[in-house]
Design an enzyme around this catalytic site. Structure first.
Site, PDB file in Angstrom:
ATOM      1  N   HIS A  49      -9.792   1.268   4.907  1.00  0.00           N
ATOM      2  CA  HIS A  49      -8.517   1.547   5.580  1.00  0.00           C
ATOM      3  C   HIS A  49      -8.750   2.531   6.730  1.00  0.00           C
ATOM      4  O   HIS A  49      -9.549   3.463   6.597  1.00  0.00           O
ATOM      5  CB  HIS A  49      -7.497   2.104   4.588  1.00  0.00           C
ATOM      6  CG  HIS A  49      -6.103   2.079   5.158  1.00  0.00           C
ATOM      7  ND1 HIS A  49      -5.671   3.006   6.072  1.00  0.00           N
ATOM      8  CD2 HIS A  49      -5.073   1.205   4.971  1.00  0.00           C
ATOM      9  CE1 HIS A  49      -4.418   2.712   6.422  1.00  0.00           C
ATOM     10  NE2 HIS A  49      -4.036   1.619   5.770  1.00  0.00           N
TER      11      HIS A  49
ATOM     12  N   GLU B  15      -5.554  -4.630  10.644  1.00  0.00           N
ATOM     13  CA  GLU B  15      -4.549  -3.589  10.863  1.00  0.00           C
ATOM     14  C   GLU B  15      -4.903  -2.805  12.129  1.00  0.00           C
ATOM     15  O   GLU B  15      -5.729  -1.871  12.064  1.00  0.00           O
ATOM     16  CB  GLU B  15      -4.515  -2.616   9.678  1.00  0.00           C
ATOM     17  CG  GLU B  15      -4.114  -3.234   8.371  1.00  0.00           C
ATOM     18  CD  GLU B  15      -3.515  -2.192   7.423  1.00  0.00           C
ATOM     19  OE1 GLU B  15      -2.381  -2.388   7.006  1.00  0.00           O
ATOM     20  OE2 GLU B  15      -4.183  -1.178   7.127  1.00  0.00           O
TER      21      GLU B  15
ATOM     22  N   GLY C 207       2.388   2.625  11.070  1.00  0.00           N
ATOM     23  CA  GLY C 207       3.396   3.680  11.010  1.00  0.00           C
ATOM     24  C   GLY C 207       4.091   3.999  12.326  1.00  0.00           C
ATOM     25  O   GLY C 207       4.778   5.010  12.432  1.00  0.00           O
TER      26      GLY C 207
ATOM     27  N   ASN D  26       0.863  -1.179   0.000  1.00  0.00           N
ATOM     28  CA  ASN D  26       0.000   0.000   0.000  1.00  0.00           C
ATOM     29  C   ASN D  26       0.900   1.229   0.000  1.00  0.00           C
ATOM     30  O   ASN D  26       1.490   1.569   1.020  1.00  0.00           O
ATOM     31  CB  ASN D  26      -0.902  -0.029   1.243  1.00  0.00           C
ATOM     32  CG  ASN D  26      -1.763   1.209   1.350  1.00  0.00           C
ATOM     33  OD1 ASN D  26      -1.803   2.041   0.435  1.00  0.00           O
ATOM     34  ND2 ASN D  26      -2.472   1.362   2.470  1.00  0.00           N
ATOM     35  N   TRP D  27       0.981   1.870  -1.145  1.00  0.00           N
ATOM     36  CA  TRP D  27       1.875   3.032  -1.271  1.00  0.00           C
ATOM     37  C   TRP D  27       1.269   4.315  -0.693  1.00  0.00           C
ATOM     38  O   TRP D  27       1.938   5.340  -0.623  1.00  0.00           O
ATOM     39  CB  TRP D  27       2.241   3.260  -2.752  1.00  0.00           C
ATOM     40  CG  TRP D  27       3.389   2.408  -3.211  1.00  0.00           C
ATOM     41  CD1 TRP D  27       3.955   1.373  -2.524  1.00  0.00           C
ATOM     42  CD2 TRP D  27       4.131   2.530  -4.437  1.00  0.00           C
ATOM     43  NE1 TRP D  27       4.994   0.840  -3.261  1.00  0.00           N
ATOM     44  CE2 TRP D  27       5.123   1.530  -4.431  1.00  0.00           C
ATOM     45  CE3 TRP D  27       4.041   3.385  -5.542  1.00  0.00           C
ATOM     46  CZ2 TRP D  27       6.022   1.365  -5.485  1.00  0.00           C
ATOM     47  CZ3 TRP D  27       4.924   3.218  -6.594  1.00  0.00           C
ATOM     48  CH2 TRP D  27       5.916   2.217  -6.555  1.00  0.00           C
ATOM     49  N   LYS D  28      -0.011   4.256  -0.320  1.00  0.00           N
ATOM     50  CA  LYS D  28      -0.697   5.458   0.197  1.00  0.00           C
ATOM     51  C   LYS D  28      -0.467   6.643  -0.756  1.00  0.00           C
ATOM     52  O   LYS D  28      -0.344   6.433  -1.950  1.00  0.00           O
ATOM     53  CB  LYS D  28      -0.226   5.745   1.625  1.00  0.00           C
ATOM     54  CG  LYS D  28      -0.321   4.487   2.506  1.00  0.00           C
ATOM     55  CD  LYS D  28      -0.165   4.738   3.961  1.00  0.00           C
ATOM     56  CE  LYS D  28      -0.335   3.412   4.700  1.00  0.00           C
ATOM     57  NZ  LYS D  28      -0.300   3.547   6.145  1.00  0.00           N
TER      58      LYS D  28
ATOM     59  N   GLU E  38      -7.156   4.964   7.760  1.00  0.00           N
ATOM     60  CA  GLU E  38      -6.926   6.381   7.442  1.00  0.00           C
ATOM     61  C   GLU E  38      -8.179   6.999   6.806  1.00  0.00           C
ATOM     62  O   GLU E  38      -8.433   8.192   6.963  1.00  0.00           O
ATOM     63  CB  GLU E  38      -5.697   6.502   6.524  1.00  0.00           C
ATOM     64  CG  GLU E  38      -4.406   6.300   7.317  1.00  0.00           C
ATOM     65  CD  GLU E  38      -3.249   5.708   6.534  1.00  0.00           C
ATOM     66  OE1 GLU E  38      -3.297   5.680   5.296  1.00  0.00           O
ATOM     67  OE2 GLU E  38      -2.283   5.263   7.187  1.00  0.00           O
TER      68      GLU E  38
ATOM     69  N   SER F  94       3.179  -1.667  10.458  1.00  0.00           N
ATOM     70  CA  SER F  94       4.618  -1.673  10.761  1.00  0.00           C
ATOM     71  C   SER F  94       5.332  -2.975  10.411  1.00  0.00           C
ATOM     72  O   SER F  94       6.305  -3.348  11.069  1.00  0.00           O
ATOM     73  CB  SER F  94       4.859  -1.345  12.247  1.00  0.00           C
ATOM     74  OG  SER F  94       4.462  -0.020  12.509  1.00  0.00           O
TER      75      SER F  94
ATOM     76  N   GLY G 296       2.831  -1.010   4.357  1.00  0.00           N
ATOM     77  CA  GLY G 296       2.841   0.402   3.993  1.00  0.00           C
ATOM     78  C   GLY G 296       4.254   0.869   3.684  1.00  0.00           C
ATOM     79  O   GLY G 296       4.835   0.538   2.650  1.00  0.00           O
ATOM     80  N   GLY G 297       4.841   1.609   4.615  1.00  0.00           N
ATOM     81  CA  GLY G 297       6.150   2.232   4.429  1.00  0.00           C
ATOM     82  C   GLY G 297       7.198   1.350   3.765  1.00  0.00           C
ATOM     83  O   GLY G 297       7.823   1.756   2.778  1.00  0.00           O
TER      84      GLY G 297
HETATM   85  P1  13P Z   1       2.879   0.763   7.707  1.00  0.00           P
HETATM   86  O1  13P Z   1       3.402  -0.556   7.186  1.00  0.00           O
HETATM   87  O2  13P Z   1       3.624   1.929   7.172  1.00  0.00           O
HETATM   88  O3  13P Z   1       2.741   0.752   9.193  1.00  0.00           O
HETATM   89  O4  13P Z   1       1.392   0.930   7.117  1.00  0.00           O
HETATM   90  C1  13P Z   1       0.497  -0.104   7.234  1.00  0.00           C
HETATM   91  C2  13P Z   1      -0.713   0.197   6.454  1.00  0.00           C
HETATM   92  O5  13P Z   1      -1.476   1.092   6.768  1.00  0.00           O
HETATM   93  C3  13P Z   1      -0.953  -0.598   5.245  1.00  0.00           C
HETATM   94  O6  13P Z   1      -2.240  -0.435   4.763  1.00  0.00           O
END
Ligand code: 13P
Length: 240
Positions: A95, A164, A170, A6-8, A97, A201, A222-223
């Site tokens: 998600h 999640e 994050g 997930n590149w956000k 967010e 994470s 994510g990251g």
């Molecule tokens: P991180 O891996 O950066 O914590 O993000 C997780 C995430 O929200 C994937 O959808």
């Protein structure tokens, strides 16, 4: 195992160059038949990314969609069939967010139904906040998110559930193994036909611990997924 990136809201056209390393690695990776890689870039990159990945087994998904099936006056929104038409096969829905920005379980349910009609597979995100964890109502929250989010959806084969915990996204924090294992089994029992992923994470250091948890069908990353070296490391270490 699924490895969903997930590149956000990160990445421009030049970020696609980073895919070469992953493509090259995955082609010769001995365990590649056991792994499914899916990239969910910002919508602006879906089309160019599908072109880049055309001759590979790596697939592309979107990060969200609108709940309406047809076109409409919804500035800034994209419906599932539009995503499908540019090459997306999956869509992340629910998600945290987006939940934090006001997306309700009811809207999430509508989005899932519409996306299924467009023949997309769903990466359905659920998870408790730190406050809910402290109150020890995690299972209650997850049950509600699943019940309302998947309400009146009979065929769950195309639904991948991603657990999640909001407090782990994050932050570098992950749940304790025994707690995560209990929650994954709890979700699995209620959704036998769905794959269950963990997200929050995930990195190349904690993957050895995470992969050993029973019943986990993969990871939503994510990251670490934006860096090809870190992403490859996570995949390699999962099969070590
Ligand atoms: P991180 O891996 O950066 O914590 O993000 C997780 C995430 O929200 C994937 O959808």
């Amino acid at each position: 195992m699924y490895f969903i990136a997930n590149w956000k809201m990160f990445g421009g056209l030049n970020s696609l160059n980073s895919l070469h390393k992953v493509i090259k690695f995955f082609k010769t990776f001995k365990k590649n038949r056991f792994a499914k890689i899916i990239y969910c870039p910002p919508s602006t990159l879906i089309r160019p990314m599908t072109k880049k990945l055309k001759l590979t087994s790596i697939e592309v998904g979107a990060q969200n969609c609108h709940e309406q099936e047809s076109y409409g006056a919804f500035t800034g929104s994209i419906n599932p069939s539009m995503l499908k038409s540019v090459g997306a096969k999956y869509v992340i829905i629910g998600h945290s967010e987006n939940r934090a920005a006001g997306e309700t379980n009811k809207i999430i349910n509508l989005k899932i139904k519409t996306a299924l009609k467009s023949n997309l597979s769903i990466i359905f995100c659920i998870g408790e906040t730190l406050n809910e964890k402290r109150k020890k109502i995690t299972k209650k929250i997850l049950t509600k998110q699943i019940q309302l989010g998947l309400s009146k959806i009979r065929d769950k084969k195309k639904i991948i559930i991603a657990y999640e915990p909001v407090w782990s996204i994050g932050t570098g924090l992950i749940p304790k193994s025994n707690e995560l294992s209990e929650i994954i089994n709890f979700i699995k029992k209620k959704n036998r036909n769905s794959k269950i992923l963990y997200g929050g994470s995930v990195n190349s250091k904690n993957i050895s611990e995470l992969k050993s948890i029973n019943n986990i069908d993969g990871f939503l990353i994510g990251g670490a997924s934006q860096d090809p070296k870190k992403f490859i490391d996570i995949i390699k270490k999962t099969y070590n």
